[in-house]
Design an enzyme around this catalytic site. Structure first.
Site, PDB file in Angstrom:
ATOM      1  NE  ARG A  22      -3.661  -2.122   2.788  1.00 49.69           N
ATOM      2  CZ  ARG A  22      -3.376  -3.315   3.317  1.00 49.69           C
ATOM      3  NH1 ARG A  22      -2.140  -3.603   3.698  1.00 49.69           N
ATOM      4  NH2 ARG A  22      -4.318  -4.217   3.475  1.00 49.69           N
TER       5      ARG A  22
ATOM      6  CG  ASP B 194      -7.160  -4.098   8.739  1.00 43.67           C
ATOM      7  OD1 ASP B 194      -7.338  -4.405   7.546  1.00 43.67           O
ATOM      8  OD2 ASP B 194      -6.484  -3.106   9.083  1.00 43.67           O
TER       9      ASP B 194
ATOM     10  NE  ARG C 183      -9.919  -7.808   4.072  1.00 45.04           N
ATOM     11  CZ  ARG C 183      -9.352  -6.839   3.374  1.00 45.04           C
ATOM     12  NH1 ARG C 183      -8.256  -6.231   3.839  1.00 45.04           N
ATOM     13  NH2 ARG C 183      -9.846  -6.474   2.216  1.00 45.04           N
TER      14      ARG C 183
ATOM     15  CG  HIS D  98      -5.262  -0.536   6.427  1.00 46.71           C
ATOM     16  ND1 HIS D  98      -5.938  -1.713   6.647  1.00 46.71           N
ATOM     17  CD2 HIS D  98      -5.457  -0.240   5.111  1.00 46.71           C
ATOM     18  CE1 HIS D  98      -6.516  -2.111   5.530  1.00 46.71           C
ATOM     19  NE2 HIS D  98      -6.228  -1.241   4.577  1.00 46.71           N
TER      20      HIS D  98
HETATM   21  N1  LIG Z   1      -8.436   1.847   3.786  1.00 51.98           N
HETATM   22  C1  LIG Z   1      -8.872   0.703   3.327  1.00 51.98           C
HETATM   23  O1  LIG Z   1      -9.207  -0.208   4.083  1.00 51.98           O
HETATM   24  C2  LIG Z   1      -8.989   0.493   1.847  1.00 51.98           C
HETATM   25  C3  LIG Z   1      -9.708  -0.599   1.349  1.00 51.98           C
HETATM   26  C4  LIG Z   1      -9.805  -0.767  -0.041  1.00 51.98           C
HETATM   27  C5  LIG Z   1      -9.213   0.152  -0.897  1.00 51.98           C
HETATM   28  N2  LIG Z   1      -8.523   1.187  -0.358  1.00 51.98           N
HETATM   29  C6  LIG Z   1      -7.928   2.201  -1.223  1.00 51.98           C
HETATM   30  O2  LIG Z   1      -8.981   2.985  -1.787  1.00 51.98           O
HETATM   31  C7  LIG Z   1      -8.545   3.553  -3.013  1.00 51.98           C
HETATM   32  C8  LIG Z   1      -9.568   3.282  -4.113  1.00 51.98           C
HETATM   33  O3  LIG Z   1      -9.628   1.916  -4.412  1.00 51.98           O
HETATM   34  P1  LIG Z   1     -10.600   1.392  -5.570  1.00 51.98           P
HETATM   35  O4  LIG Z   1     -10.446  -0.059  -5.635  1.00 51.98           O
HETATM   36  O5  LIG Z   1     -11.942   1.984  -5.406  1.00 51.98           O
HETATM   37  O6  LIG Z   1      -9.901   2.054  -6.850  1.00 51.98           O
HETATM   38  P2  LIG Z   1     -10.599   2.409  -8.261  1.00 51.98           P
HETATM   39  O7  LIG Z   1      -9.504   2.611  -9.233  1.00 51.98           O
HETATM   40  O8  LIG Z   1     -11.647   1.399  -8.566  1.00 51.98           O
HETATM   41  O9  LIG Z   1     -11.348   3.786  -7.970  1.00 51.98           O
HETATM   42  C9  LIG Z   1     -10.666   4.972  -7.695  1.00 51.98           C
HETATM   43  C10 LIG Z   1     -11.450   6.102  -8.330  1.00 51.98           C
HETATM   44  O10 LIG Z   1     -10.849   7.340  -7.934  1.00 51.98           O
HETATM   45  C11 LIG Z   1     -11.049   8.243  -9.033  1.00 51.98           C
HETATM   46  N3  LIG Z   1     -10.166   9.392  -8.897  1.00 51.98           N
HETATM   47  C12 LIG Z   1      -8.837   9.488  -9.119  1.00 51.98           C
HETATM   48  N4  LIG Z   1      -8.408  10.757  -8.898  1.00 51.98           N
HETATM   49  C13 LIG Z   1      -9.482  11.467  -8.512  1.00 51.98           C
HETATM   50  C14 LIG Z   1      -9.683  12.816  -8.125  1.00 51.98           C
HETATM   51  N5  LIG Z   1      -8.669  13.693  -8.069  1.00 51.98           N
HETATM   52  N6  LIG Z   1     -10.930  13.202  -7.774  1.00 51.98           N
HETATM   53  C15 LIG Z   1     -11.972  12.335  -7.818  1.00 51.98           C
HETATM   54  N7  LIG Z   1     -11.842  11.056  -8.186  1.00 51.98           N
HETATM   55  C16 LIG Z   1     -10.616  10.611  -8.516  1.00 51.98           C
HETATM   56  C17 LIG Z   1     -10.761   7.389 -10.257  1.00 51.98           C
HETATM   57  O11 LIG Z   1     -11.274   7.966 -11.446  1.00 51.98           O
HETATM   58  C18 LIG Z   1     -11.440   6.076  -9.864  1.00 51.98           C
HETATM   59  O12 LIG Z   1     -12.766   6.016 -10.365  1.00 51.98           O
HETATM   60  C19 LIG Z   1      -7.161   2.947  -3.274  1.00 51.98           C
HETATM   61  O13 LIG Z   1      -6.149   3.833  -2.864  1.00 51.98           O
HETATM   62  C20 LIG Z   1      -7.156   1.711  -2.407  1.00 51.98           C
HETATM   63  O14 LIG Z   1      -5.855   1.301  -2.055  1.00 51.98           O
HETATM   64  C21 LIG Z   1      -8.401   1.370   0.974  1.00 51.98           C
HETATM   65  O1  LIG Z   2      -5.159  -4.237   0.194  1.00 49.33           O
HETATM   66  C1  LIG Z   2      -5.305  -3.122  -0.302  1.00 49.33           C
HETATM   67  O2  LIG Z   2      -4.414  -2.554  -0.933  1.00 49.33           O
HETATM   68  C2  LIG Z   2      -6.637  -2.423  -0.189  1.00 49.33           C
HETATM   69  C3  LIG Z   2      -7.137  -2.292   1.201  1.00 49.33           C
HETATM   70  O3  LIG Z   2      -6.247  -1.609   2.024  1.00 49.33           O
HETATM   71  C4  LIG Z   2      -7.540  -3.607   1.807  1.00 49.33           C
HETATM   72  O4  LIG Z   2      -7.055  -3.943   2.886  1.00 49.33           O
HETATM   73  O5  LIG Z   2      -8.375  -4.305   1.188  1.00 49.33           O
END
Ligand SMILES: NC(=O)c1ccc[n+]([C@@H]2O[C@H](COP(=O)([O-])OP(=O)(O)OC[C@H]3O[C@@H](n4cnc5c(N)ncnc54)[C@H](O)[C@@H]3O)[C@@H](O)[C@H]2O)c1
Ligand SMILES: O=C(O)C[C@H](O)C(=O)O
Length: 308
Positions: free
Chosen positions: A88, A148, A151, A175
């Site tokens: 990440r 987490d 999970r 995380h």
């Molecule tokens: N914290 C957590 O537990 C957790 C869990 C899952 C995913 N994530 C994170 O969440 C983020 C998104 O994941 P995802 O699978 O939805 O990705 P994704 O690619 O499916 O979606 C991301 C979206 O963000 C948009 N985007 C990019 N720049 C932008 C901006 N400046 N303004 C508005 N929109 C914008 C993109 O067009 C895209 O549609 C990733 O960084 C991922 O690592 C975190």
């Molecule tokens: O694993 C990742 O990169 C996305 C998110 O943080 C998750 O835990 O699913």
């Protein structure tokens, strides 16, 4: 109650869907930078309303923050997800710029908003929002621990061949693949410690599988997960929107709690209408303290990559 979800990708759309299905928000605005994408997701979701029985109004916006005006809660999911083999932390270069711009645009139109940060590396992105917006700490919440912990409960239930509803447990710390601290000694099945049911070796395996939960799914899916992340975000949004005073591990700015300062990392908090209403400072064993310290060192190292 108006909720904005920035990022109409996998996690943003999943979270908007769960919020709508639970039917506690009057309006959900989905915003994305990609032309028409958020409008398309919003329309598709609205066409599930009569089937799924909700009245939440979902609208989409291509980067027009005026449509997000006066949001009570905003979720930041914009940014790139990792691919198999990545950490990440490797996402920081692109996601830091996105999260900084998005949080300032949100605040221009919703000065009282509570922000939930999801984009990775989440603890560092949460820290970035603190440092760049100057919002009070109760209004900036990083989502990671709720996912987490879900999970962890899944892995415990699997190991015990028990229904997940029997299981309680929590993961604190960063995380990240190495930084999570599953609180195995506190986990229970109907208030009986899980160590009564599982050997030390099996519990260690459960903890190890939990820590790489995101990486495992990324390997299987080719991109990171969205259903459980979306559900975890929607649970936090609901706790705030409905003033539930529920406890979740969330990334929050620590000022001495757990012996840590000037860092956002996952610890148990109480969520209510004001966002983070209390940080719950539970006593940890020496081994858990050492793991938490090591986790904090990892997060601090990643924070050091930010250009503040
Ligand atoms: N914290 C957590 O537990 C957790 C869990 C899952 C995913 N994530 C994170 O969440 C983020 C998104 O994941 P995802 O699978 O939805 O990705 P994704 O690619 O499916 O979606 C991301 C979206 O963000 C948009 N985007 C990019 N720049 C932008 C901006 N400046 N303004 C508005 N929109 C914008 C993109 O067009 C895209 O549609 C990733 O960084 C991922 O690592 C975190
Ligand atoms: O694993 C990742 O990169 C996305 C998110 O943080 C998750 O835990 O699913």
């Amino acid at each position: 109650m108006k909720v904005t979800v920035v990022g109409a990708g996998a996690v943003g759309a999943s979270c908007a869907e769960y919020i709508a299905i639970k039917d506690f928000a009057s309006e959900v605005v989905i915003l994305d930078i990609k032309e028409g994408y958020a409008e398309g997701k919003a329309m598709d979701l609205m066409q599930t309303a009569s089937l799924n029985g909700f009245d939440t109004k979902i609208t989409g916006s291509t980067n027009d923050y005026s449509k997000t005006a006066d949001s009570h809660i905003a979720v930041i999911t914009s940014g790139i997800p990792r691919k198999p083999g990545m950490t990440r932390e490797e996402l920081i270069g692109i996601n830091a710029g996105i999260v900084k711009t998005v949080s300032s645009s949100l605040l221009e139109h919703s000065p009282n908003v509570i922000i939930i940060v999801v984009s990775n590396p989440m603890d560092t992105m949460t820290y970035l929002v603190h440092k760049t917006t100057g919002l009070p700490k109760n209004r900036i919440i990083g989502m990671g621990g709720a996912l987490d912990s879900a999970r962890f409960k899944y892995r415990l239930a699997e190991a015990m061949e028990a229904p997940i509803s029997d299981i309680d447990g929590m993961v604190i710390g960063g995380h990240s693949d190495k930084g999570m601290v599953p609180l195995t000694s506190h986990a229970t099945r109907n208030s009986i410690r899980v160590s009564e049911f599982l050997s030390d070796e099996r519990l260690e395996q459960v903890a190890a599988d939990t820590k790489v939960g995101g990486a495992t799914l990324t390997g299987l899916l080719g991109t990171s997960a969205w259903y459980a992340p979306g559900a975890a975000v929607s649970a936090l949004v609901q706790a705030i929107a409905c003033d539930q005073k529920k406890m979740f591990p969330c990334s929050t700015m620590l000022e001495g709690e757990y012996g840590l300062n000037d860092i956002c990392i996952g610890v148990p908090v109480i969520l209510g209408k004001n966002g983070i209403e209390k940080i719950v400072d539970i006593p940890l064993s020496d081994a858990e303290k050492a793991k938490m310290q090591e986790s904090a060192e990892g997060v601090t190292k990643t924070n050091g990559l930010l250009e503040l």
